[in-house]
Write an enzyme that holds these catalytic residues in place. Structure first.
Site, mmCIF file in Angstrom:
data_model
loop_
_atom_site.group_PDB
_atom_site.id
_atom_site.type_symbol
_atom_site.label_atom_id
_atom_site.label_comp_id
_atom_site.label_asym_id
_atom_site.label_seq_id
_atom_site.Cartn_x
_atom_site.Cartn_y
_atom_site.Cartn_z
ATOM 1 N N LYS A 62 -4.309 -0.224 15.643
ATOM 2 C CA LYS A 62 -5.130 0.437 14.631
ATOM 3 C C LYS A 62 -6.349 1.134 15.243
ATOM 4 O O LYS A 62 -6.765 2.196 14.769
ATOM 5 C CB LYS A 62 -5.552 -0.570 13.568
ATOM 6 N N LEU A 71 0.819 -1.208 0.000
ATOM 7 C CA LEU A 71 0.000 0.000 0.000
ATOM 8 C C LEU A 71 0.853 1.259 0.000
ATOM 9 O O LEU A 71 0.540 2.226 -0.697
ATOM 10 C CB LEU A 71 -0.925 0.002 1.225
ATOM 11 N N THR A 129 -2.841 -7.453 -0.290
ATOM 12 C CA THR A 129 -1.400 -7.272 -0.197
ATOM 13 C C THR A 129 -0.786 -8.466 0.528
ATOM 14 O O THR A 129 -1.489 -9.358 0.996
ATOM 15 C CB THR A 129 -1.061 -5.985 0.578
ATOM 16 N N ASP A 157 11.381 3.615 4.121
ATOM 17 C CA ASP A 157 11.269 2.180 4.358
ATOM 18 C C ASP A 157 12.500 1.723 5.135
ATOM 19 O O ASP A 157 13.522 2.431 5.170
ATOM 20 C CB ASP A 157 11.165 1.406 3.034
ATOM 21 N N TYR A 201 -2.119 -5.802 16.693
ATOM 22 C CA TYR A 201 -2.430 -4.983 15.511
ATOM 23 C C TYR A 201 -3.774 -4.274 15.673
ATOM 24 O O TYR A 201 -3.904 -3.086 15.366
ATOM 25 C CB TYR A 201 -2.434 -5.892 14.287
#
Length: 300
Positions: free
Chosen positions: A158, A16, A188, A35, A154
């Site tokens: 989020k 993404l 992904t 990155d 996670y």
């Protein structure tokens, strides 16, 4: 739509993030590509340059304040200013809670939640220094809105990011800054860890189109998500702030804010027994679903 803008996209070497960086560059923005993989970042910078855009890499892990400061400094050094920060960097350490170590939990929270905090803070400081205005787009996930088995870390991160979005929107409004959460659904490598989508991810990576049943259910490619980001960074979205907006496949969604679904009052307060009396009829009918509402046919 973004001519003359300067945008930082964290975690933009693959998936993404790569789609976001390429899309904002195609819309006219200069991009700081971030990155932890130097080769991946270099490839994205080269792709943007080959298409006539401008980009520079910053190779560093997101989370530490030093990285956030370096990202903002790179934007200013190479392009003269900063107009938007997109906090996309993240990773997974999926395990059910009994098997999840402290390190599994801490690493995911460090990258997603702390990384969003440090990058947002650094960007807001720069926006104020420039005289106000700017965009923050904080990347959320359906896992932060609904249950996601095996992703306690996670999901917590989020969900925290969406909560952070609302508070930052309130704090930044006086400086002319908009803050929104983007909730993407895309096939992904991260989604490939979900068995129901593994086959579809492999097919998309092999160059096949996303099946129509998935697109209609709100699941598409990374490139399908990027247009919403470009819109949110543009002048057309100047009045949009404090929102959690989803996109995937053929579908755009507006997520509701948490709100009271039902309430009952009792003069003098409550006992456990009195709650037990009223709960089944007056409160239980309003209990909320917590698992994803993806149609079964979308996963076949």
């Amino acid at each position: 739509m973004l001519a003359g803008r300067v945008v930082v996209v964290t975690g933009s070497g693959r998936g993404l993030g790569r789609a976001y960086a390429r899309a904002v560059a195609a819309a006219g923005a200069a991009v700081v590509v971030n990155d932890v993989d130097a080769d991946a970042a270099a490839v994205v910078v080269a792709e943007i340059a080959a298409a006539g855009g401008r980009a520079v890499p910053v190779v560093a892990p997101v989370g530490p304040t030093a990285t956030a400061d370096a990202l903002v400094a790179a934007a200013v050094e190479h392009f003269g200013r900063l107009d938007a920060m997109v906090t996309n960097a993240g990773l997974l350490r999926d395990r059910t809670i009994g098997k999840m170590s402290d390190e599994d939990f801490d690493l995911v929270l460090e990258t997603h939640l702390r990384g969003t905090f440090t990058c947002a803070r650094a960007a807001l400081a720069r926006f104020r220094e420039q005289g106000g205005g700017g965009r923050l787009v904080l990347i959320g996930s359906p896992a932060g809105q609904r249950a996601s088995f095996g992703q306690t870390n996670y999901s917590a991160a989020k969900a925290g990011i969406v909560g952070m979005t609302r508070t930052l929107a309130a704090e930044a409004a006086r400086h002319g800054v908009t803050v929104n959460a983007l909730v993407p659904v895309a096939l992904t490598r991260m989604v490939a860890t979900i068995p129901a989508f593994a086959e579809a991810v492999a097919a998309v990576e092999a160059g096949e189109p996303v099946p129509s049943r998935l697109r209609e259910a709100g699941v598409g490619t990374a490139e399908d998500v990027a247009p919403l980001l470009v819109y949110l960074l543009s002048g057309a979205a100047a009045g949009v702030t404090g929102q959690a907006l989803g996109i995937g496949g053929d579908r755009i969604t507006v997520w509701t804010h948490p709100t009271v679904a039902a309430e009952v009052s009792r003069e003098g307060g409550w006992t456990a027994e009195s709650i037990a009396e009223v709960f089944p009829e007056q409160l239980a009918p309003h209990l909320q679903p917590y698992t994803p509402d993806v149609p079964a046919e979308a996963t076949r």
